[in-house]
Write a protein that holds these residues in place. Structure first.
Motif, PDB file in Angstrom:
ATOM      1  N   THR A   1      34.881  58.279  53.445  1.00  0.00           N
ATOM      2  CA  THR A   1      35.717  57.566  52.482  1.00  0.00           C
ATOM      3  C   THR A   1      37.064  58.262  52.425  1.00  0.00           C
ATOM      4  OG1 THR A   1      34.974  58.907  50.623  1.00  0.00           O
ATOM      5  CG2 THR A   1      33.688  56.930  51.139  1.00  0.00           C
TER       6      THR A   1
ATOM      7  N   TYR B   1      41.501  58.119  50.945  1.00  0.00           N
ATOM      8  CA  TYR B   1      42.584  57.573  50.124  1.00  0.00           C
ATOM      9  C   TYR B   1      43.887  58.037  50.752  1.00  0.00           C
ATOM     10  CZ  TYR B   1      45.331  56.329  45.986  1.00  0.00           C
ATOM     11  OH  TYR B   1      46.237  55.771  45.126  1.00  0.00           O
TER      12      TYR B   1
ATOM     13  N   GLU C   1      34.195  48.277  54.613  1.00  0.00           N
ATOM     14  CA  GLU C   1      34.668  47.672  53.367  1.00  0.00           C
ATOM     15  C   GLU C   1      34.148  48.428  52.153  1.00  0.00           C
ATOM     16  OE1 GLU C   1      33.962  43.503  53.157  1.00  0.00           O
ATOM     17  OE2 GLU C   1      34.646  43.121  55.217  1.00  0.00           O
ATOM     18  N   VAL C   2      32.883  48.807  52.195  1.00  0.00           N
ATOM     19  CA  VAL C   2      32.281  49.543  51.084  1.00  0.00           C
ATOM     20  C   VAL C   2      32.946  50.910  50.918  1.00  0.00           C
ATOM     21  CG1 VAL C   2      30.173  50.683  50.279  1.00  0.00           C
ATOM     22  CG2 VAL C   2      30.065  48.371  51.232  1.00  0.00           C
TER      23      VAL C   2
ATOM     24  N   ASP D   1      35.882  51.913  51.829  1.00  0.00           N
ATOM     25  CA  ASP D   1      37.265  51.810  51.337  1.00  0.00           C
ATOM     26  C   ASP D   1      37.286  51.776  49.811  1.00  0.00           C
ATOM     27  OD1 ASP D   1      38.311  51.826  53.863  1.00  0.00           O
ATOM     28  OD2 ASP D   1      38.605  49.650  53.989  1.00  0.00           O
ATOM     29  N   GLN D   2      36.390  50.998  49.220  1.00  0.00           N
ATOM     30  CA  GLN D   2      36.333  50.896  47.770  1.00  0.00           C
ATOM     31  C   GLN D   2      35.846  52.194  47.127  1.00  0.00           C
ATOM     32  OE1 GLN D   2      37.609  48.233  46.152  1.00  0.00           O
ATOM     33  NE2 GLN D   2      38.169  47.632  48.238  1.00  0.00           N
ATOM     34  N   ILE D   3      34.858  52.812  47.778  1.00  0.00           N
ATOM     35  CA  ILE D   3      34.336  54.070  47.235  1.00  0.00           C
ATOM     36  C   ILE D   3      35.396  55.166  47.320  1.00  0.00           C
ATOM     37  CG2 ILE D   3      32.626  55.900  47.597  1.00  0.00           C
ATOM     38  CD1 ILE D   3      30.628  53.755  48.346  1.00  0.00           C
TER      39      ILE D   3
ATOM     40  N   ILE E   1      38.602  54.818  46.975  1.00  0.00           N
ATOM     41  CA  ILE E   1      39.508  54.605  45.838  1.00  0.00           C
ATOM     42  C   ILE E   1      38.855  55.094  44.548  1.00  0.00           C
ATOM     43  CG2 ILE E   1      40.650  52.845  44.427  1.00  0.00           C
ATOM     44  CD1 ILE E   1      40.962  51.195  47.016  1.00  0.00           C
ATOM     45  N   ALA E   2      37.565  54.783  44.384  1.00  0.00           N
ATOM     46  CA  ALA E   2      36.859  55.214  43.173  1.00  0.00           C
ATOM     47  C   ALA E   2      36.796  56.729  43.071  1.00  0.00           C
ATOM     48  CB  ALA E   2      35.444  54.626  43.179  1.00  0.00           C
TER      49      ALA E   2
END
Length: 268
Positions: free
Chosen positions: A40, A42, A71-72, A74-76, A78-79
């Motif tokens: 993951t 950022y 896709e998963v 990328d979101q994680i 950011i989180a």
């Protein structure tokens, strides 16, 4: 890298800085596990990883799985960045920026929370540095900061997992020793005074060495008056410290209990 029983090595291998590390990894390890991993990130910096594994009998991960993983992840990523930013803001608001010890407000809040619990007792040790102003005035604030950092390290070394060291401001520090009685508090004070002997290296005047004056306020954990909170404990320990400060320095004294009167009990 084999996953086995220690995925840490596998994760560490993935967490390489730079955009080149942000590629999926799919392989089968020696234990027959089919592994799909994706770091993951950022702003093109890796900050974690998502790892899935299953028995290879079920089948290896395919390109569709990898696409979904991207896709998963990328979101994680950011989180994770949001959580890290929140934790950093919390750290800035609760700690002293120089020493990284708790600041006064946070220390008092957390100690009040502990004292509100039934049976919570311990000892508060108040530390004031002797002749610290001489260092700042003669050697500069950079050297003064070095002294403060040395003291913070001493407090960290003295504190256990349940204890709380803090910087109240300037050259004033405290430690809450959870569940400590008078005997344990006296031992901790003596250890701090012994450690503070190294501060003599910062002395500007051989007759006025940098050291510690220490006041100790204890609470036995029995039901106590509502007025006996963090602020009153600090005040009692501060009063005891000033007895030492005005009586020769480089020693400790116990504060009298709130309901008691009479002389303070000195220590060396």
């Amino acid at each position: 890298v084999e996953l086995g029983d220690a995925p840490e090595a596998f994760i560490a291998d993935l967490l390489k800085s730079g955009a080149e590390a942000l590629t999926p990894t799919a392989e089968t390890d020696a234990n027959g596990l089919s592994i799909l991993a994706y770091p993951t990130g950022y702003h093109q910096q890796a900050n974690g990883a998502v790892i899935l594994w299953r028995d290879s009998v079920v089948g290896a991960w395919n390109e569709d799985d990898s696409g979904l993983m991207k896709e998963v992840s990328d979101q994680i990523g950011i989180a994770i960045e949001q959580v890290a930013s929140h934790e950093n803001l919390e750290l800035l608001s609760t700690t002293d920026p120089l020493t990284k010890l708790l600041n006064r407000r946070t220390f008092q809040q957390r100690l009040d929370d502990r004292l509100a619990k039934a049976g919570e007792g311990g000892a508060l040790i108040y530390v004031d540095l002797d002749n610290f102003k001489l260092v700042n005035d003669n050697l500069g604030h950079q050297m003064g900061d070095k002294v403060l950092l040395d003291v913070a390290e001493m407090l960290h070394a003295a504190a256990g997992k349940q204890d709380m060291p803090a910087r109240l401001g300037g050259d004033e520090f405290v430690i809450w020793f959870n569940s400590a009685d008078r005997q344990a508090a006296a031992k901790k004070a003596e250890e701090l005074l012994k450690a503070a002997g190294s501060l003599a290296q910062y002395a500007v005047d051989e007759n006025r060495k940098v050291g510690m004056s220490i006041g100790i306020a204890c609470i036995d954990g029995q039901p106590h008056a509502p007025s006996e909170n963090a602020e009153s404990l600090v005040a009692r320990a501060d009063e005891a410290m000033y007895e030492i400060k005005h009586g020769g320095k480089n020693a400790y004294a116990f504060a009298k209990d709130p309901e008691e009167s009479g002389d303070l009990s000195d220590g060396h």
